[in-house]
Design a protein around this motif. Structure first.
Motif, PDB file in Angstrom:
ATOM      1  N   LEU D  20       0.826  -1.183  -0.101  1.00  0.00           N
ATOM      2  CA  LEU D  20      -0.022   0.101  -0.008  1.00  0.00           C
ATOM      3  C   LEU D  20       0.799   1.219   0.122  1.00  0.00           C
ATOM      4  N   LYS D  21       1.779   1.048   0.774  1.00  0.00           N
ATOM      5  CA  LYS D  21       2.869   2.420   0.910  1.00  0.00           C
ATOM      6  C   LYS D  21       3.419   2.849  -0.527  1.00  0.00           C
ATOM      7  N   LEU D  23       2.115   1.634  -3.554  1.00  0.00           N
ATOM      8  CA  LEU D  23       1.027   2.083  -4.301  1.00  0.00           C
ATOM      9  C   LEU D  23       0.391   3.640  -3.980  1.00  0.00           C
ATOM     10  N   ASN D  24       0.440   3.916  -2.763  1.00  0.00           N
ATOM     11  CA  ASN D  24      -0.233   5.300  -2.316  1.00  0.00           C
ATOM     12  C   ASN D  24       0.990   6.350  -2.823  1.00  0.00           C
ATOM     13  N   LYS D  26       2.748   6.409  -5.577  1.00  0.00           N
ATOM     14  CA  LYS D  26       2.297   6.780  -7.095  1.00  0.00           C
ATOM     15  C   LYS D  26       1.227   7.555  -6.917  1.00  0.00           C
ATOM     16  N   ILE D  27      -0.005   7.257  -6.230  1.00  0.00           N
ATOM     17  CA  ILE D  27      -1.218   8.204  -6.263  1.00  0.00           C
ATOM     18  C   ILE D  27      -0.562   9.522  -5.993  1.00  0.00           C
TER      19      ILE D  27
END
Lengths: 133, 133, 133, 133
Positions: D20-21, D23-24, D26-27
């Motif tokens: 999640l880290k 992915l977050n 990148k967002i």
């Protein structure tokens, strides 16, 4: 409110009589011509109503509250709002028609309930839910 | 259905005239007594409308389509449906009031648009969106 | 916040690895024990997900944007937010499980699409939709 | 299920570890490049999440439950489902990031609550809410 010499009392042009029977007949005719009643279970209509409510929501999602209050000044945006309000009411009428609800009666009943649930002395100026007042 | 010697087909008791102005005034009075207008930006009202539409949706989420069509036979469930329909219409009226929308007019306009977007010959018996017909 | 001699700004404790397979198995076990899979069509799960998203929305409907940004300081409200976020993710996992979606992959794909749909030069500082930029 | 000589046991390709880290980040990078954080109050993000959940709902609104269960066999429809699932998760991650929620932890906590709210003996085979069991 006084504007240009004329007194306005929060008059809203759209607040008049609606003949729901006549409006519903037009919608029913539109649906019947397309043989769409087969898709209009109450379950599906509740989905469609929720989808249209979200399309209205989408218009305001990135706007400030204050900007949303001036939406009527933006013709393009206002056209979208009108279309979504129409879609919402059409599906609400479909559901009412299928379940034989008396719209005015249920609104008045709910208002009575809310008057009891939200006593003025407790609820005044608060946005808390009735069970947290 | 036979009522008073006359045969009614698909007669819906709730499909009658609604005096929106009168209904809106009662709602406005309820709101004003509680000083809630401060929370009723159009943005917030669109959120509340969407939340109420979802509460209607919730009633039907695990029901079969056929079960949803017989909801009127279940008094307890029907009471919930009526309350949610009322809440949806109250918030719709709030938005209409704030944006000065003529509800009947926008519904008739949208119906005209939909008649063009969904020609009978293409749309009959299909649930496709207009851009996929 | 100081962690291990290093200053972190905007460090988020929750941003770590999630083993979706293990989490999904626990949820599937919960569902199977209750024989609830019979209700979990993808259609119904999309309804349930939308209902939970609205329950999260409801928490913020009357709050100012700024108040919503400080929700983490209100333990009671934050408990509600956590419960709704959990419900949303559980139903998202149910849908992913039923449709065999690779969550990370579809997010990265969508991010690629959005990078093209919203070029920095056009989209910077604007909340317009890609077709109105 | 046996497919092409290989045994599948309800194996879901997407059920794996997500960082999640990463992915977050990148967002967050995508958002920062566009200076969109100014629009991302938790209130607005909860609106956007609800709008995306409704776009997923829309895909299934006129489909039969059984048809919805076979959505993975329709590549075009499945592309839309994947995009909406991605959008939902992106906004969920935004909210988690802003409120510092530990996603795995809140799901496990909610599961514990639900195990108590829905005892197997009462809830088995029923879609009633916990307060009506």
């Amino acid at each position: 409110m006084r504007v240009g010499g004329i007194f306005y009392f929060g008059y809203s042009a759209g607040m008049k009589n609606i003949d729901l029977k006549k409006l519903n007949e037009k919608i029913q005719h539109f649906v019947d011509e397309r043989d769409w009643d087969q898709f209009h279970s109450v379950k599906n209509l509740s989905m469609a109503l929720s989808v249209e409510a979200s399309e209205l929501l989408e218009i305001f999602q990135w706007l400030k509250e204050d900007e949303s209050n001036h939406v009527a000044q933006d013709a393009k945006l206002m056209g979208k709002v009108e279309d979504e309000v129409a879609d919402i009411f059409v599906y609400l009428l479909r559901i009412i028609s299928k379940t034989n609800i008396d719209l005015e009666k249920v609104v008045l009943n709910k208002l009575e309930k809310n008057i009891l649930k939200y006593p003025v002395t407790l609820a005044r100026g608060s946005h808390k839910k009735y069970d947290e007042l």
